[in-house]
Write a protein that holds these residues in place. Structure first.
Motif, mmCIF file in Angstrom:
data_model
loop_
_atom_site.group_PDB
_atom_site.id
_atom_site.type_symbol
_atom_site.label_atom_id
_atom_site.label_comp_id
_atom_site.label_asym_id
_atom_site.label_seq_id
_atom_site.Cartn_x
_atom_site.Cartn_y
_atom_site.Cartn_z
ATOM 1 N N VAL A 82 0.858 -1.182 0.000
ATOM 2 C CA VAL A 82 0.000 0.000 0.000
ATOM 3 C C VAL A 82 0.893 1.232 0.000
ATOM 4 O O VAL A 82 1.903 1.278 0.690
ATOM 5 C CB VAL A 82 -0.910 -0.004 1.244
ATOM 6 C CG1 VAL A 82 -1.774 1.230 1.294
ATOM 7 C CG2 VAL A 82 -1.762 -1.251 1.281
ATOM 8 N N ASN A 83 0.490 2.246 -0.790
ATOM 9 C CA ASN A 83 1.250 3.496 -0.818
ATOM 10 C C ASN A 83 1.150 4.210 0.519
ATOM 11 O O ASN A 83 0.194 4.028 1.274
ATOM 12 C CB ASN A 83 0.723 4.416 -1.914
ATOM 13 C CG ASN A 83 1.032 3.880 -3.290
ATOM 14 O OD1 ASN A 83 2.026 3.191 -3.471
ATOM 15 N ND2 ASN A 83 0.181 4.189 -4.253
ATOM 16 N N SER A 140 0.747 7.462 3.188
ATOM 17 C CA SER A 140 -0.343 8.427 3.318
ATOM 18 C C SER A 140 -0.083 9.703 2.534
ATOM 19 O O SER A 140 -1.028 10.428 2.205
ATOM 20 C CB SER A 140 -0.576 8.754 4.800
ATOM 21 O OG SER A 140 0.587 9.322 5.352
ATOM 22 N N TRP A 143 -1.960 9.322 -0.831
ATOM 23 C CA TRP A 143 -3.400 9.082 -0.839
ATOM 24 C C TRP A 143 -4.125 10.251 -1.506
ATOM 25 O O TRP A 143 -3.675 11.400 -1.435
ATOM 26 C CB TRP A 143 -3.932 8.912 0.580
ATOM 27 C CG TRP A 143 -3.455 7.676 1.268
ATOM 28 C CD1 TRP A 143 -2.752 6.649 0.731
ATOM 29 C CD2 TRP A 143 -3.636 7.361 2.643
ATOM 30 N NE1 TRP A 143 -2.477 5.705 1.682
ATOM 31 C CE2 TRP A 143 -3.017 6.121 2.860
ATOM 32 C CE3 TRP A 143 -4.254 7.990 3.706
ATOM 33 C CZ2 TRP A 143 -3.023 5.501 4.107
ATOM 34 C CZ3 TRP A 143 -4.250 7.373 4.932
ATOM 35 C CH2 TRP A 143 -3.643 6.139 5.135
ATOM 36 N N GLU A 144 -5.251 9.957 -2.114
ATOM 37 C CA GLU A 144 -6.071 11.001 -2.701
ATOM 38 C C GLU A 144 -6.756 11.790 -1.591
ATOM 39 O O GLU A 144 -7.210 11.215 -0.605
ATOM 40 C CB GLU A 144 -7.145 10.391 -3.603
ATOM 41 C CG GLU A 144 -6.605 9.702 -4.833
ATOM 42 C CD GLU A 144 -7.716 9.100 -5.670
ATOM 43 O OE1 GLU A 144 -8.882 9.463 -5.455
ATOM 44 O OE2 GLU A 144 -7.397 8.271 -6.520
ATOM 45 N N SER A 145 -6.846 13.112 -1.762
ATOM 46 C CA SER A 145 -7.540 13.914 -0.752
ATOM 47 C C SER A 145 -9.044 13.800 -0.981
ATOM 48 O O SER A 145 -9.508 13.671 -2.118
ATOM 49 C CB SER A 145 -7.094 15.376 -0.834
ATOM 50 O OG SER A 145 -7.399 15.885 -2.115
ATOM 51 N N THR A 146 -9.796 13.852 0.074
ATOM 52 C CA THR A 146 -11.246 13.725 0.007
ATOM 53 C C THR A 146 -11.891 15.084 0.231
ATOM 54 O O THR A 146 -11.280 15.986 0.815
ATOM 55 C CB THR A 146 -11.744 12.741 1.089
ATOM 56 O OG1 THR A 146 -11.397 13.246 2.360
ATOM 57 C CG2 THR A 146 -11.128 11.368 0.894
#
Length: 122
Positions: free
Chosen positions: A60-61, A63, A66-69
């Motif tokens: 897993v990449n 944090s 990660w894409e922002s929400t």
């Protein structure tokens, strides 16, 4: 009838029913024990234990990738000050002994006056 004890408060009585079948009783509790039957559930067996390790687990990449929400970030809980005066007493561990030498004492100390700089009085 055979008797064996697991705990001081629990005496279990074993009643043979067949060559490999028994009934175990303790007061109102009664259990059937079959020595030829399975002793543990299949969920606790070796096959179920090794099943998750049969396939590869993909990495897993971090944090930072990660894409922002669109949701707002959660805030920390509100810290509330409790009513009353806060406790100032040092809470000691149970292993620390509370004896007469555990507190700092001024007994035996020679004091000096701040006005006349003489020893013996303050």
């Amino acid at each position: 009838m055979y008797e064996f004890s697991i705990d001081i408060h629990m005496s279990w009585y074993v009643y043979p029913s067949d060559l490999n079948a028994f009934e175990v009783r303790n007061g109102f509790h009664s259990y059937e024990v079959n020595l030829e039957g399975t002793f543990i559930s299949t969920w606790l067996g070796k096959d179920k234990f090794l099943a998750p390790y049969e396939s590869n687990i993909l990495p897993v990449n971090g944090s930072n990738m990660w894409e922002s929400t669109p949701y707002t970030k959660p805030l920390p809980p509100i810290v509330r000050r409790m009513l009353g005066r806060p406790c100032m007493k040092i809470k000691r561990h149970v292993s620390e002994h509370q004896d007469r030498f555990s507190q700092v004492s001024s007994k035996g100390r020679i004091v000096q006056c701040q006005d006349c700089m003489q020893m013996g009085h303050n």
